[in-house]
Design an enzyme around this catalytic site. Structure first.
Site, PDB file in Angstrom:
ATOM      1  N   GLU A  80       0.843  -1.205   0.000  1.00  0.00           N
ATOM      2  CA  GLU A  80       0.000   0.000   0.000  1.00  0.00           C
ATOM      3  C   GLU A  80       0.877   1.254   0.000  1.00  0.00           C
ATOM      4  OE1 GLU A  80      -2.980   0.979  -0.301  1.00  0.00           O
ATOM      5  OE2 GLU A  80      -4.407  -0.587   0.286  1.00  0.00           O
ATOM      6  N   ASN A 109     -10.296   5.081   2.447  1.00  0.00           N
ATOM      7  CA  ASN A 109      -9.384   4.780   1.353  1.00  0.00           C
ATOM      8  C   ASN A 109      -9.504   5.833   0.259  1.00  0.00           C
ATOM      9  OD1 ASN A 109      -7.388   2.878   0.540  1.00  0.00           O
ATOM     10  ND2 ASN A 109      -8.754   1.213   1.124  1.00  0.00           N
ATOM     11  N   ASP A 130     -10.183   0.908  -3.791  1.00  0.00           N
ATOM     12  CA  ASP A 130      -9.093   0.948  -2.817  1.00  0.00           C
ATOM     13  C   ASP A 130      -8.332   2.258  -3.002  1.00  0.00           C
ATOM     14  OD1 ASP A 130      -6.803   0.207  -1.149  1.00  0.00           O
ATOM     15  OD2 ASP A 130      -7.429  -1.860  -1.376  1.00  0.00           O
TER      16      ASP A 130
END
Length: 315
Positions: free
Chosen positions: A16, A151, A218
């Protein structure tokens, strides 16, 4: 955009928060599940890792050097790679059930962090900003909430629109953003995606009558034309949306679970994409053995450069 390449054969459980450091010419990202911060010299193909004391939800470069890091149990400042973690602030949540997740700095140097409600029960996730520009006590402000998984944080090129998604709800929202007053207004739905069908599981060759699933939003990034690029977790695709919400393009990804794009390289036309392998089934990992790698591809429209964290030490 036709070909993906791996930045490194190293896989992450939950990659991430990638960003391209323009001064160092290096790519940074985190592995949340493995509690690591990573950086790569993409020209040499080398990767360095740095173990964290708890899960790093997001990272950003600091204008005075080093990083700002949002860990499960607080916001920390690191002056050097591998150096001491100096506590900056704690956010008003219970770290036993909530942790820091996706985040970035805004154009004025404030760190914004979305949180994640791990039990997925109380909609305890929220969006916070941490302002350390004055050099004194940080100013922590809560901007939005009632979410399960914060997100997709990004700003339009002029900084006047903020995007933030609740992954679990399959929704991306947009707000009018006043940078000077640090206020959000006029919330609206920017994108809404079909929910995950009951009982859906990834399959290499799904049955003809099997329900289809396009994934959930996401991490995200914005290019110089204001287009919003969002990774669709479990959807095996990356979508590019115009500022008015039109779908401009979608690109198949080399992993079922892409997590976040960013733009890098000297011309900001290299798109990097983190992915995940945590919790994925054996058949899926056999079909996509590089799940968890960071991938790259070239794009026609450059992205926006990363914003740096500004604190009292930045002068």
């Amino acid at each position: 955009m036709t070909e993906w390449q791996t930045v490194s054969p190293r896989t992450c459980e939950l990659g991430e928060s990638p960003f391209w450091h323009p001064l160092e010419q290096m790519l940074y990202w985190v592995d949340i599940a493995s509690q690591q911060v990573l950086r790569a010299n993409t020209y040499m193909g080398t990767v360095e890792t740095w173990d964290m004391p708890s899960e790093p939800g997001c990272i950003a470069p600091a204008a005075a050097g080093g990083l700002v890091i949002a860990l499960r149990h607080g916001i920390f400042r690191a002056r050097d790679w591998g150096g001491a973690l100096e506590p900056i602030a704690t956010l008003p949540y219970d770290p036993a059930s909530v942790r820091a997740n996706d985040g970035k700095c805004d154009p004025l140097g404030r760190l914004w962090v979305g949180t994640l409600d791990e039990p997925k029960a109380s909609r305890a996730a929220a969006l916070f900003s941490i302002d350390c520009r004055g050099g004194g006590a940080p100013v922590v402000q809560r901007h939005a909430g009632d979410a399960l998984t914060g997100n997709g944080l990004a700003w339009s090129p002029d900084g006047r629109t903020l995007y933030w998604s609740d992954t679990s709800s399959h929704v991306v929202r947009a707000w009018d953003c006043d940078a000077q007053t640090n206020a959000l207004a006029a919330p609206r739905i920017f994108q809404s995606f079909a929910p995950k069908p009951s009982g859906w599981q990834w399959a290499a060759q799904p049955a003809a009558d099997a329900p289809r699933y396009g994934g959930r939003p996401d991490g995200a990034a914005v290019d110089v034309q204001g287009a919003y690029w969002v990774a669709m977790y479990e959807g095996q695709r990356l979508c590019r949306f115009a500022p008015d919400g039109r779908l401009l393009a979608e690109y198949p990804t080399p992993a079922v679970c892409p997590t976040m794009p960013c733009f890098g390289g000297e011309d900001l036309k290299t798109l990097y994409l983190t992915t995940a392998r945590k919790g994925r089934g054996a058949a899926e990992l056999a079909a996509f053995p590089q799940s968890g790698c960071v991938f790259s591809t070239r794009v026609e429209v450059p992205g926006l450069p990363v914003n740096a964290f500004v604190d009292g030490h930045a002068g």
